[in-house]
Design a protein around this motif. Structure first.
Motif, PDB file in Angstrom:
ATOM      1  N   SER A 130       0.902  -1.120   0.023  1.00 40.72           N
ATOM      2  CA  SER A 130       0.163   0.197   0.171  1.00 40.72           C
ATOM      3  C   SER A 130       0.883   1.299  -0.083  1.00 40.72           C
ATOM      4  CB  SER A 130      -1.143  -0.070   1.270  1.00 40.72           C
ATOM      5  OG  SER A 130      -1.518   1.186   1.420  1.00 40.72           O
ATOM      6  N   ARG A 131       0.299   2.224  -0.472  1.00 43.99           N
ATOM      7  CA  ARG A 131       1.003   3.634  -0.480  1.00 43.99           C
ATOM      8  C   ARG A 131       0.968   4.498   1.013  1.00 43.99           C
ATOM      9  NH1 ARG A 131       2.875   5.707  -5.292  1.00 43.99           N
ATOM     10  NH2 ARG A 131       2.084   4.777  -7.162  1.00 43.99           N
ATOM     11  N   ASP A 132      -0.115   3.561   1.946  1.00 44.53           N
ATOM     12  CA  ASP A 132      -0.371   4.340   3.200  1.00 44.53           C
ATOM     13  C   ASP A 132       0.630   3.654   4.198  1.00 44.53           C
ATOM     14  OD1 ASP A 132      -1.372   4.658   5.778  1.00 44.53           O
ATOM     15  OD2 ASP A 132      -3.397   4.486   5.106  1.00 44.53           O
ATOM     16  N   PRO A 133       1.529   4.349   4.764  1.00 38.00           N
ATOM     17  CA  PRO A 133       2.427   3.977   5.477  1.00 38.00           C
ATOM     18  C   PRO A 133       2.148   3.126   6.775  1.00 38.00           C
ATOM     19  CG  PRO A 133       3.128   6.324   5.098  1.00 38.00           C
ATOM     20  CD  PRO A 133       1.661   5.689   4.426  1.00 38.00           C
ATOM     21  N   GLN A 134       0.857   3.588   7.189  1.00 34.37           N
ATOM     22  CA  GLN A 134       0.100   2.966   8.348  1.00 34.37           C
ATOM     23  C   GLN A 134      -0.260   1.261   7.852  1.00 34.37           C
ATOM     24  OE1 GLN A 134       0.009   3.655  11.603  1.00 34.37           O
ATOM     25  NE2 GLN A 134      -0.428   1.170  11.715  1.00 34.37           N
ATOM     26  N   LYS A 135      -0.817   1.263   6.660  1.00 30.24           N
ATOM     27  CA  LYS A 135      -1.235  -0.084   6.339  1.00 30.24           C
ATOM     28  C   LYS A 135      -0.050  -0.712   5.924  1.00 30.24           C
ATOM     29  CE  LYS A 135      -5.760   1.387   3.880  1.00 30.24           C
ATOM     30  NZ  LYS A 135      -6.397   1.779   2.995  1.00 30.24           N
ATOM     31  N   GLN A 136       1.063  -0.419   5.591  1.00 31.57           N
ATOM     32  CA  GLN A 136       2.219  -0.999   5.368  1.00 31.57           C
ATOM     33  C   GLN A 136       2.630  -1.595   6.685  1.00 31.57           C
ATOM     34  OE1 GLN A 136       4.684   2.057   3.676  1.00 31.57           O
ATOM     35  NE2 GLN A 136       4.367   1.442   1.548  1.00 31.57           N
ATOM     36  N   GLU A 137       2.671  -0.870   7.635  1.00 28.96           N
ATOM     37  CA  GLU A 137       3.158  -1.393   8.971  1.00 28.96           C
ATOM     38  C   GLU A 137       2.298  -2.429   9.423  1.00 28.96           C
ATOM     39  OE1 GLU A 137       5.881  -0.785  12.292  1.00 28.96           O
ATOM     40  OE2 GLU A 137       5.786   0.373  10.387  1.00 28.96           O
ATOM     41  N   ASP A 138       0.879  -2.037   9.268  1.00 27.39           N
ATOM     42  CA  ASP A 138      -0.206  -3.126   9.646  1.00 27.39           C
ATOM     43  C   ASP A 138       0.113  -4.452   9.103  1.00 27.39           C
ATOM     44  OD1 ASP A 138      -1.232  -1.286  11.333  1.00 27.39           O
ATOM     45  OD2 ASP A 138      -2.818  -0.788  10.064  1.00 27.39           O
ATOM     46  N   GLY A 139       0.295  -4.265   7.527  1.00 25.71           N
ATOM     47  CA  GLY A 139       0.548  -5.665   6.883  1.00 25.71           C
ATOM     48  C   GLY A 139       1.977  -6.375   7.386  1.00 25.71           C
ATOM     49  N   PHE A 140       2.683  -5.750   7.753  1.00 24.25           N
ATOM     50  CA  PHE A 140       4.052  -6.241   8.168  1.00 24.25           C
ATOM     51  C   PHE A 140       3.597  -7.056   9.550  1.00 24.25           C
ATOM     52  CE2 PHE A 140       7.698  -5.939  11.124  1.00 24.25           C
ATOM     53  CZ  PHE A 140       8.701  -6.800  10.505  1.00 24.25           C
ATOM     54  N   HIS A 141       3.280  -6.266  10.560  1.00 30.76           N
ATOM     55  CA  HIS A 141       2.918  -6.854  11.743  1.00 30.76           C
ATOM     56  C   HIS A 141       2.013  -7.900  11.848  1.00 30.76           C
ATOM     57  CE1 HIS A 141       5.483  -4.595  14.235  1.00 30.76           C
ATOM     58  NE2 HIS A 141       5.053  -3.507  13.391  1.00 30.76           N
ATOM     59  N   GLN A 142       0.900  -7.893  10.904  1.00 29.74           N
ATOM     60  CA  GLN A 142       0.142  -9.136  10.598  1.00 29.74           C
ATOM     61  C   GLN A 142       0.782 -10.322  10.232  1.00 29.74           C
ATOM     62  OE1 GLN A 142      -3.337  -8.038   8.276  1.00 29.74           O
ATOM     63  NE2 GLN A 142      -3.974  -6.384   9.575  1.00 29.74           N
ATOM     64  N   LEU A 143       1.837 -10.111   9.403  1.00 28.36           N
ATOM     65  CA  LEU A 143       2.624 -11.345   8.716  1.00 28.36           C
ATOM     66  C   LEU A 143       3.575 -11.932   9.716  1.00 28.36           C
ATOM     67  CD1 LEU A 143       3.231 -10.542   5.063  1.00 28.36           C
ATOM     68  CD2 LEU A 143       2.073 -12.619   6.076  1.00 28.36           C
ATOM     69  N   LEU A 144       4.171 -11.116  10.584  1.00 27.69           N
ATOM     70  CA  LEU A 144       5.026 -11.284  11.502  1.00 27.69           C
ATOM     71  C   LEU A 144       4.923 -12.647  12.385  1.00 27.69           C
ATOM     72  CD1 LEU A 144       8.146 -10.567  12.395  1.00 27.69           C
ATOM     73  CD2 LEU A 144       7.281  -9.177  14.126  1.00 27.69           C
ATOM     74  N   PRO A 145       3.851 -12.764  13.070  1.00 27.68           N
ATOM     75  CA  PRO A 145       3.783 -14.090  13.595  1.00 27.68           C
ATOM     76  C   PRO A 145       3.507 -15.294  12.711  1.00 27.68           C
ATOM     77  CG  PRO A 145       1.836 -12.833  13.992  1.00 27.68           C
ATOM     78  CD  PRO A 145       2.685 -11.892  13.180  1.00 27.68           C
ATOM     79  N   HIS A 146       3.342 -15.173  11.462  1.00 34.41           N
ATOM     80  CA  HIS A 146       3.108 -16.090  10.570  1.00 34.41           C
ATOM     81  C   HIS A 146       3.959 -16.413   9.513  1.00 34.41           C
ATOM     82  CE1 HIS A 146      -0.928 -16.274  12.423  1.00 34.41           C
ATOM     83  NE2 HIS A 146      -0.999 -14.962  12.165  1.00 34.41           N
ATOM     84  N   ALA A 147       5.253 -15.841   9.643  1.00 36.65           N
ATOM     85  CA  ALA A 147       6.221 -15.688   8.724  1.00 36.65           C
ATOM     86  C   ALA A 147       6.766 -17.302   8.251  1.00 36.65           C
ATOM     87  CB  ALA A 147       7.454 -14.964   9.213  1.00 36.65           C
ATOM     88  N   ALA A 148       6.723 -17.987   9.248  1.00 36.90           N
ATOM     89  CA  ALA A 148       7.213 -19.518   9.063  1.00 36.90           C
ATOM     90  C   ALA A 148       6.273 -20.361   7.961  1.00 36.90           C
ATOM     91  CB  ALA A 148       7.561 -20.269  10.338  1.00 36.90           C
ATOM     92  N   GLU A 149       4.843 -19.884   8.348  1.00 35.43           N
ATOM     93  CA  GLU A 149       4.015 -20.415   7.517  1.00 35.43           C
ATOM     94  C   GLU A 149       4.010 -19.947   5.965  1.00 35.43           C
ATOM     95  OE1 GLU A 149      -0.081 -19.751   9.229  1.00 35.43           O
ATOM     96  OE2 GLU A 149       0.951 -19.443  11.051  1.00 35.43           O
ATOM     97  N   HIS A 150       4.309 -18.926   5.786  1.00 35.42           N
ATOM     98  CA  HIS A 150       4.528 -18.366   4.416  1.00 35.42           C
ATOM     99  C   HIS A 150       5.853 -18.158   3.957  1.00 35.42           C
ATOM    100  CE1 HIS A 150       0.033 -17.519   4.873  1.00 35.42           C
ATOM    101  NE2 HIS A 150       0.300 -17.135   6.047  1.00 35.42           N
ATOM    102  N   LEU A 151       6.891 -18.686   4.469  1.00 31.51           N
ATOM    103  CA  LEU A 151       8.374 -18.623   4.262  1.00 31.51           C
ATOM    104  C   LEU A 151       8.519 -18.680   2.608  1.00 31.51           C
ATOM    105  CD1 LEU A 151      11.010 -17.949   5.013  1.00 31.51           C
ATOM    106  CD2 LEU A 151      11.350 -20.343   5.408  1.00 31.51           C
ATOM    107  N   ASN A 152       7.875 -19.640   2.074  1.00 28.71           N
ATOM    108  CA  ASN A 152       8.380 -19.856   0.597  1.00 28.71           C
ATOM    109  C   ASN A 152       7.820 -18.531  -0.039  1.00 28.71           C
ATOM    110  OD1 ASN A 152       9.813 -22.251   0.744  1.00 28.71           O
ATOM    111  ND2 ASN A 152       7.728 -23.420   0.723  1.00 28.71           N
TER     112      ASN A 152
END
Length: 104
Positions: A6-28
């Motif tokens: 997203s071009r919205d910095p807050q949405k970018q940050e939200d996306g990162f933090h949503q993925l962080l606890p699931h990084a291993a599941e989506h590693l590939n």
């Protein structure tokens, strides 16, 4: 990933933090996205941070490549990821990078 692009910095940050606890599941998928992203260095940094957070041996090749790459921020992130991985191969790569002065 949609939020992180997203071009919205807050949405970018939200996306990162949503993925962080699931990084291993989506590693590939994260590795694929990192390899395909060439324009947005900030996004590449976040993707590598997510890859590192997965603490998976699957991430070893990409972390190793970034450890000796030209981008200092990606080198630092790769070093953190290799430290988390804490395998003999990861420790060897970190030792070599320190010996060569690539990282401190």
């Amino acid at each position: 990933m949609r939020l992180m692009r997203s071009r919205d910095p807050q949405k970018q940050e939200d996306g990162f933090h949503q993925l962080l606890p699931h990084a291993a599941e989506h590693l590939n998928e994260l590795i694929k996205q990192f390899e395909e992203e060439q324009d947005d260095q900030g996004l590449r940094g976040w993707l590598l941070e997510l890859i590192a957070a997965a603490a998976s041996p699957t991430a070893l090749p990409i972390l190793a490549a970034q450890l000796v790459g030209p981008d200092e921020s990606l080198r630092d992130c790769a070093a953190v990821g290799l430290s988390k991985l804490n395998t003999p191969e990861a420790r060897t790569l970190l030792w070599q990078a320190r010996a060569n002065g690539t990282i401190t």
